[in-house]
Scaffold this motif. Structure first.
Motif, PDB file in Angstrom:
ATOM      1  N   HIS A 146      19.855 -45.899  -2.093  1.00 45.24           N
ATOM      2  CA  HIS A 146      20.830 -46.610  -2.915  1.00 45.24           C
ATOM      3  C   HIS A 146      22.075 -45.755  -3.115  1.00 45.24           C
ATOM      4  O   HIS A 146      23.211 -46.229  -2.979  1.00 45.24           O
ATOM      5  N   ARG A 147      21.865 -44.477  -3.416  1.00 42.28           N
ATOM      6  CA  ARG A 147      22.971 -43.565  -3.701  1.00 42.28           C
ATOM      7  C   ARG A 147      23.839 -43.335  -2.463  1.00 42.28           C
ATOM      8  O   ARG A 147      25.052 -43.137  -2.572  1.00 42.28           O
ATOM      9  N   THR A 148      23.233 -43.352  -1.281  1.00 37.84           N
ATOM     10  CA  THR A 148      23.961 -43.062  -0.044  1.00 37.84           C
ATOM     11  C   THR A 148      24.343 -44.317   0.735  1.00 37.84           C
ATOM     12  O   THR A 148      24.841 -44.222   1.864  1.00 37.84           O
ATOM     13  N   SER A 149      24.085 -45.477   0.137  1.00 35.47           N
ATOM     14  CA  SER A 149      24.420 -46.773   0.769  1.00 35.47           C
ATOM     15  C   SER A 149      23.755 -46.942   2.127  1.00 35.47           C
ATOM     16  O   SER A 149      24.336 -47.505   3.062  1.00 35.47           O
ATOM     17  N   ILE A 150      22.521 -46.448   2.236  1.00 34.09           N
ATOM     18  CA  ILE A 150      21.718 -46.641   3.440  1.00 34.09           C
ATOM     19  C   ILE A 150      20.805 -47.842   3.226  1.00 34.09           C
ATOM     20  O   ILE A 150      20.243 -48.018   2.139  1.00 34.09           O
ATOM     21  N   ASP A 151      20.650 -48.662   4.223  1.00 33.40           N
ATOM     22  CA  ASP A 151      19.733 -49.798   4.141  1.00 33.40           C
ATOM     23  C   ASP A 151      18.302 -49.264   4.040  1.00 33.40           C
ATOM     24  O   ASP A 151      17.825 -48.603   4.974  1.00 33.40           O
ATOM     25  N   PRO A 152      17.592 -49.504   2.939  1.00 36.61           N
ATOM     26  CA  PRO A 152      16.242 -48.948   2.788  1.00 36.61           C
ATOM     27  C   PRO A 152      15.245 -49.516   3.785  1.00 36.61           C
ATOM     28  O   PRO A 152      14.161 -48.953   3.969  1.00 36.61           O
ATOM     29  N   LEU A 153      15.589 -50.618   4.439  1.00 40.07           N
ATOM     30  CA  LEU A 153      14.701 -51.203   5.445  1.00 40.07           C
ATOM     31  C   LEU A 153      14.960 -50.638   6.841  1.00 40.07           C
ATOM     32  O   LEU A 153      14.199 -50.922   7.767  1.00 40.07           O
ATOM     33  N   ALA A 154      15.989 -49.822   6.984  1.00 45.70           N
ATOM     34  CA  ALA A 154      16.413 -49.403   8.326  1.00 45.70           C
ATOM     35  C   ALA A 154      15.759 -48.117   8.803  1.00 45.70           C
ATOM     36  O   ALA A 154      15.547 -47.948  10.010  1.00 45.70           O
ATOM     37  N   LEU A 155      15.435 -47.197   7.900  1.00 38.98           N
ATOM     38  CA  LEU A 155      14.980 -45.877   8.324  1.00 38.98           C
ATOM     39  C   LEU A 155      13.529 -45.917   8.781  1.00 38.98           C
ATOM     40  O   LEU A 155      12.687 -46.583   8.178  1.00 38.98           O
ATOM     41  N   ARG A 156      13.263 -45.157   9.831  1.00 36.59           N
ATOM     42  CA  ARG A 156      11.899 -45.047  10.355  1.00 36.59           C
ATOM     43  C   ARG A 156      11.450 -43.592  10.330  1.00 36.59           C
ATOM     44  O   ARG A 156      12.257 -42.672  10.461  1.00 36.59           O
ATOM     45  N   GLY A 157      10.130 -43.412  10.138  1.00 31.10           N
ATOM     46  CA  GLY A 157       9.601 -42.064  10.044  1.00 31.10           C
ATOM     47  C   GLY A 157       8.114 -42.050  10.331  1.00 31.10           C
ATOM     48  O   GLY A 157       7.583 -42.927  11.014  1.00 31.10           O
ATOM     49  N   SER A 158       7.444 -41.055   9.779  1.00 33.05           N
ATOM     50  CA  SER A 158       6.013 -40.888  10.025  1.00 33.05           C
ATOM     51  C   SER A 158       5.201 -41.891   9.217  1.00 33.05           C
ATOM     52  O   SER A 158       5.723 -42.592   8.346  1.00 33.05           O
ATOM     53  N   PHE A 159       3.897 -41.920   9.472  1.00 34.84           N
ATOM     54  CA  PHE A 159       3.016 -42.824   8.727  1.00 34.84           C
ATOM     55  C   PHE A 159       2.983 -42.470   7.242  1.00 34.84           C
ATOM     56  O   PHE A 159       2.597 -43.299   6.417  1.00 34.84           O
ATOM     57  N   ALA A 160       3.393 -41.240   6.881  1.00 34.12           N
ATOM     58  CA  ALA A 160       3.406 -40.825   5.484  1.00 34.12           C
ATOM     59  C   ALA A 160       4.791 -40.933   4.857  1.00 34.12           C
ATOM     60  O   ALA A 160       4.975 -40.568   3.697  1.00 34.12           O
ATOM     61  N   GLY A 161       5.775 -41.415   5.620  1.00 35.88           N
ATOM     62  CA  GLY A 161       7.115 -41.588   5.076  1.00 35.88           C
ATOM     63  C   GLY A 161       8.021 -40.392   5.239  1.00 35.88           C
ATOM     64  O   GLY A 161       9.083 -40.321   4.615  1.00 35.88           O
ATOM     65  N   ALA A 162       7.646 -39.422   6.089  1.00 37.34           N
ATOM     66  CA  ALA A 162       8.496 -38.262   6.347  1.00 37.34           C
ATOM     67  C   ALA A 162       9.583 -38.649   7.350  1.00 37.34           C
ATOM     68  O   ALA A 162       9.341 -39.436   8.265  1.00 37.34           O
ATOM     69  N   MET A 163      10.767 -38.045   7.188  1.00 43.83           N
ATOM     70  CA  MET A 163      11.933 -38.549   7.909  1.00 43.83           C
ATOM     71  C   MET A 163      12.686 -37.473   8.673  1.00 43.83           C
ATOM     72  O   MET A 163      12.732 -36.314   8.267  1.00 43.83           O
ATOM     73  N   GLY A 164      13.284 -37.904   9.771  1.00 43.37           N
ATOM     74  CA  GLY A 164      14.230 -37.085  10.497  1.00 43.37           C
ATOM     75  C   GLY A 164      13.605 -35.985  11.329  1.00 43.37           C
ATOM     76  O   GLY A 164      12.386 -35.869  11.452  1.00 43.37           O
ATOM     77  N   MET A 165      14.461 -35.159  11.926  1.00 45.55           N
ATOM     78  CA  MET A 165      14.005 -34.067  12.790  1.00 45.55           C
ATOM     79  C   MET A 165      13.082 -33.094  12.055  1.00 45.55           C
ATOM     80  O   MET A 165      12.119 -32.608  12.645  1.00 45.55           O
ATOM     81  N   PRO A 166      13.342 -32.782  10.766  1.00 44.91           N
ATOM     82  CA  PRO A 166      12.449 -31.853  10.080  1.00 44.91           C
ATOM     83  C   PRO A 166      11.330 -32.539   9.317  1.00 44.91           C
ATOM     84  O   PRO A 166      10.538 -31.858   8.658  1.00 44.91           O
ATOM     85  N   GLN A 167      11.271 -33.875   9.363  1.00 41.80           N
ATOM     86  CA  GLN A 167      10.221 -34.640   8.683  1.00 41.80           C
ATOM     87  C   GLN A 167      10.161 -34.300   7.192  1.00 41.80           C
ATOM     88  O   GLN A 167       9.119 -33.951   6.641  1.00 41.80           O
ATOM     89  N   PHE A 168      11.293 -34.451   6.522  1.00 44.00           N
ATOM     90  CA  PHE A 168      11.350 -34.270   5.073  1.00 44.00           C
ATOM     91  C   PHE A 168      10.846 -35.535   4.388  1.00 44.00           C
ATOM     92  O   PHE A 168      11.245 -36.646   4.753  1.00 44.00           O
ATOM     93  N   MET A 169      10.000 -35.354   3.376  1.00 40.02           N
ATOM     94  CA  MET A 169       9.698 -36.449   2.476  1.00 40.02           C
ATOM     95  C   MET A 169      10.936 -36.731   1.617  1.00 40.02           C
ATOM     96  O   MET A 169      11.804 -35.857   1.467  1.00 40.02           O
ATOM     97  N   PRO A 170      11.044 -37.926   1.033  1.00 39.75           N
ATOM     98  CA  PRO A 170      12.250 -38.235   0.250  1.00 39.75           C
ATOM     99  C   PRO A 170      12.568 -37.206  -0.832  1.00 39.75           C
ATOM    100  O   PRO A 170      13.732 -36.833  -1.006  1.00 39.75           O
ATOM    101  N   SER A 171      11.556 -36.720  -1.538  1.00 40.88           N
ATOM    102  CA  SER A 171      11.825 -35.736  -2.595  1.00 40.88           C
ATOM    103  C   SER A 171      12.369 -34.440  -2.018  1.00 40.88           C
ATOM    104  O   SER A 171      13.237 -33.797  -2.622  1.00 40.88           O
ATOM    105  N   SER A 172      11.877 -34.034  -0.840  1.00 43.31           N
ATOM    106  CA  SER A 172      12.393 -32.824  -0.208  1.00 43.31           C
ATOM    107  C   SER A 172      13.831 -33.035   0.271  1.00 43.31           C
ATOM    108  O   SER A 172      14.662 -32.113   0.196  1.00 43.31           O
ATOM    109  N   TRP A 173      14.123 -34.219   0.781  1.00 44.07           N
ATOM    110  CA  TRP A 173      15.498 -34.528   1.194  1.00 44.07           C
ATOM    111  C   TRP A 173      16.426 -34.351  -0.008  1.00 44.07           C
ATOM    112  O   TRP A 173      17.470 -33.687   0.089  1.00 44.07           O
ATOM    113  N   ILE A 174      16.055 -34.922  -1.137  1.00 45.49           N
ATOM    114  CA  ILE A 174      16.913 -34.849  -2.322  1.00 45.49           C
ATOM    115  C   ILE A 174      17.055 -33.416  -2.832  1.00 45.49           C
ATOM    116  O   ILE A 174      18.138 -32.975  -3.216  1.00 45.49           O
ATOM    117  N   LYS A 175      15.964 -32.652  -2.823  1.00 47.85           N
ATOM    118  CA  LYS A 175      15.987 -31.301  -3.404  1.00 47.85           C
ATOM    119  C   LYS A 175      16.588 -30.253  -2.486  1.00 47.85           C
ATOM    120  O   LYS A 175      17.275 -29.335  -2.940  1.00 47.85           O
TER     121      LYS A 175
END
Length: 309
Positions: free
Chosen positions: A143-172
């Motif tokens: 919401h804060r970054t104006s990204i479509d929450p339905l668009a991002l894809r990641g691991s079965f646990a919700g980790a994202m991107g090249m480093p597989q950050f969970m959302p809380s790790s991305w924010i922190k």
């Protein structure tokens, strides 16, 4: 929709936006299966685990990644003290440098694990709460970054991107390391490199300290139970380590911080052991596994060795 309303209220998000995002999420049975622990009695095997990550494909991809991002890796190491080898090892183990970032919609993975976590899991309640918190962080982030929450894809646990950050790790811990005004862990190698280094700096990486040392044993005074009791948490001084029968040599004898005896099982064969430092423990904060940590270390070393051939 009570959960959506609660998230919107706590995070000061648009209520209808949150309701729509969660309402369009889908339960994924495969995610629920993947999150289950291995069957009780499944033997661990370091050599087999290692072979999954220290292989020609990953090493070759690591060399190209290092060559393409040499200056950025050097800058991250200079600013944080986290070696380029470790950063390269992490990204290689996680996604083969962006080749395998996951195919599940993050919103689907997180809602499945937040609201339908398998009840048969031994830590079902705690894990469900963890993923509810991650879902909340994910919705806040998108919401804060104006990204479509339905668009991002990641691991079965919700980790994202090249480093597989969970959302809380991305924010922190994620940072804008390429200076373009946004954080992109999917397609900006600079942001990925800087963010991995930022993560380890936050977990007290000690610049210049080795991750581990070779260790042997003196059978006449060996107290293996005492040595293994703290698991991978560095607890012993060099002197107390030796008093319990662990044998160190060379530079390890001058180590000033605490050490841990790290055991890596090899199936039916005898276990492997290393003396882990605080930096070895820091790597396990990324993924709470000594097998993972040593794979990261050894992949980074293998890539570095190939670079210097």
């Amino acid at each position: 929709m009570r959960a959506a309303d609660d998230i919107a209220t706590r995070r000061d998000l648009d209520l209808e936006w949150v309701r729509q995002a969660i309402g369009q999420a889908r339960y994924i049975p495969q995610v629920a299966r993947f999150i289950q622990p291995p069957p009780v009695g499944t033997p661990k095997n370091w050599r087999v685990y290692r072979s999954r990550f220290i292989d020609p494909v990953r090493i070759s991809a690591g060399v190209k990644f290092w060559q393409d991002n040499r200056d950025t890796l050097a800058r991250a190491e200079a600013e944080t003290g986290v070696p380029a080898e470790i950063i390269v090892g992490i990204i290689g183990v996680e996604t083969i440098y962006g080749q395998q970032m996951g195919t599940f919609r993050v919103i689907d993975a997180l809602t499945t694990l937040a609201f339908d976590f398998p009840a048969s899991h031994p830590r079902a309640a705690a894990r469900s709460e963890f993923f509810k918190a991650e879902l909340e962080q994910y919705l806040s982030l998108t919401h804060r970054t104006s990204i479509d929450p339905l668009a991002l894809r990641g691991s079965f646990a919700g980790a994202m991107g090249m480093p597989q950050f969970m959302p809380s790790s991305w924010i922190k811990y994620a940072i804008d390391f390429d200076g373009d005004g946004k954080v992109d862990l999917f397609s900006s190698p600079a942001d990925v490199i800087g963010s991995v280094a930022s993560y380890f700096k936050a977990f007290n990486w000690q610049p210049g300290m080795p991750t581990h040392y070779p260790v042997g044993f003196d059978a006449t005074r060996l107290d293996m139970n005492a040595l293994l009791a703290p698991d991978i948490l560095p607890t012993f001084s060099v002197a107390s380590f030796g008093a319990k029968g662990a044998v160190l040599e060379g530079a390890a004898l001058q180590h000033s911080g605490p050490l841990a005896l790290v055991e890596l099982q090899n199936g039916d064969e005898p276990p492997s052991y290393v003396a882990g430092t605080e930096n070895f423990y820091a790597i396990t904060r990324y993924n709470w596994s000594s097998y993972y940590a040593l794979a990261v270390i050894e992949l980074g070393k293998a890539v570095s060795a190939e670079m210097n051939r």
